[in-house]
Design a protein around this motif. Structure first.
Motif, mmCIF file in Angstrom:
data_model
loop_
_atom_site.group_PDB
_atom_site.id
_atom_site.type_symbol
_atom_site.label_atom_id
_atom_site.label_comp_id
_atom_site.label_asym_id
_atom_site.label_seq_id
_atom_site.Cartn_x
_atom_site.Cartn_y
_atom_site.Cartn_z
ATOM 1 N N ASN A 145 42.802 46.034 35.753
ATOM 2 C CA ASN A 145 42.899 45.261 36.987
ATOM 3 C C ASN A 145 44.214 45.607 37.670
ATOM 4 O OD1 ASN A 145 42.710 43.419 39.073
ATOM 5 N ND2 ASN A 145 43.229 41.650 37.814
ATOM 6 N N GLU A 179 38.956 51.284 38.309
ATOM 7 C CA GLU A 179 40.201 50.953 38.991
ATOM 8 C C GLU A 179 40.992 52.218 39.318
ATOM 9 O OE1 GLU A 179 41.996 47.500 39.753
ATOM 10 O OE2 GLU A 179 39.928 47.873 40.327
ATOM 11 N N ARG A 182 39.519 53.579 42.348
ATOM 12 C CA ARG A 182 39.830 52.767 43.528
ATOM 13 C C ARG A 182 41.202 53.096 44.102
ATOM 14 N NH1 ARG A 182 42.856 48.468 44.581
ATOM 15 N NH2 ARG A 182 43.375 48.082 42.380
#
Length: 337
Positions: A145, A179, A182
């Motif tokens: 995260n 992630e 991203r």
């Protein structure tokens, strides 16, 4: 077995003199290969909780990690992010052209809320001062995260022997790969050297599942894999569509996150590892409509290029015919004289 011990000790003696491999974890793994990491979740299997790297595998994967960083980091890249930072190795692994290194944590959330360890911070500061190149941006963001890192803001993301730690400490290694995609800029690179299997699942299979084109190592062939992973929302919508409505409805598949993946097995190790590089798709962050426009423009450009090439070929052909005709006419004129 005696020969294996001799090889491990010899490799350790040689590589320990190299700055890129000086770390307390290397010495610890050489003296005590049975490092035990306990898992906070009782549901984890004992084999995963007792994860440890033998000295031979450790040294080989470290060498491959350093080589991968050096050879697969374009000199135009400025910002790097490491998944699951645990020491200062990354400072010496990346080229001197990298200007900033961002950290992330794979520590259990039950320990200091998942923050980087004091030892890790100390090693990063020491290595950064010694090498005097990249600035360290310390972040306690979990590796699965990356909340402190904006979308499309990083040139390169590295994951070196971090997935197993994530699994044992209750983090999701699959989400960490997403992630990484991203935060990468379009065309950015994801470098990884990880255990072939993490928690009984193939690390490479997951990377391949969100990629469009896969280039294997020696003997693994070369194949195209269609990324047809449909999101859960889209799947539920598709399931609710009736047969009559489905003829007029279209559910778009999730586009590939990575446009190409190159990989190979790490050889000369006792525990199977995989090393590879994934390149983020140029259109991965685009909305559906913009992606369609981009593909349409690419097709128009391709057709225009083909038309121009055909025109050039025809023009050359006409010039050759004209030249031949002029030569023939000149020859006939000389013969009549």
């Amino acid at each position: 077995m005696a020969m294996m011990r001799y090889t491990a000790v010899a490799l350790l003696a040689i590589l320990s003199t190299t700055e890129a491999f000086v770390s307390p974890s290397a010495v610890a793994s050489a003296k005590s290969p049975s490092i035990i990491t306990t898992s906070p979740q009782s549901s984890f299997s004992s084999s995963s909780a007792l994860h440890a790297l033998d000295p031979v595998t450790y040294l080989r994967t470290e060498w491959v990690s350093a080589a991968l960083c050096t050879n697969q980091t374009p000199r135009s890249f400025d910002i790097a992010l490491q998944l699951g930072t645990e020491d200062g190795r990354i400072v010496n692994f990346v080229p001197r052209t990298i200007r900033k290194i961002i950290t992330s944590s794979a520590e259990p959330k039950s320990a200091d809320d998942g923050a980087l360890t004091v030892s890790c911070i100390r090693q990063l500061n020491t290595m950064a001062e010694r090498r005097n190149t990249a600035a360290i941006e310390f972040s306690n963001q979990p590796a699965d995260n990356l909340k402190d890192t904006p979308d499309a803001s990083v040139d390169i993301v590295v994951s070196f022997q971090a997935a197993q730690r994530m699994y044992e400490n209750g983090l999701d290694f699959k989400q960490s790969i997403k992630e990484a995609g991203r935060v990468l800029k379009p065309g950015g690179r994801f470098l990884f050297v990880e255990s072939a299997e993490v928690g009984g699942e193939s690390y490479l299979d997951y990377v391949m599942g969100i990629s469009a084109l896969v280039s294997g190592g020696i003997g693994d062939g070369y194949e195209e894999i269609v990324a047809n992973n449909i999101s859960e929302d889209a799947s539920s919508i598709a399931a609710e569509v009736t047969d009559e409505d489905s003829e007029d409805s279209e559910v778009e598949a999730t586009p590939p996150l990575f446009e190409e993946v190159g990989y190979d097995n790490v050889d000369m190790v006792l525990q199977p590892h995989i090393a590879g590089i994934a390149i983020k798709a140029m259109d991965a962050d685009l909305p559906s409509e913009e992606r369609k426009q981009m593909k349409s423009q690419e097709e128009e450009d391709r057709l225009a290029e083909m038309s121009f090439a055909a025109f050039e070929r025809g023009n050359k052909r006409r010039k050759r015919k004209k030249k031949k005709k002029d030569v023939d006419n000149a020859g006939m004129g000389m013969g009549s004289e």
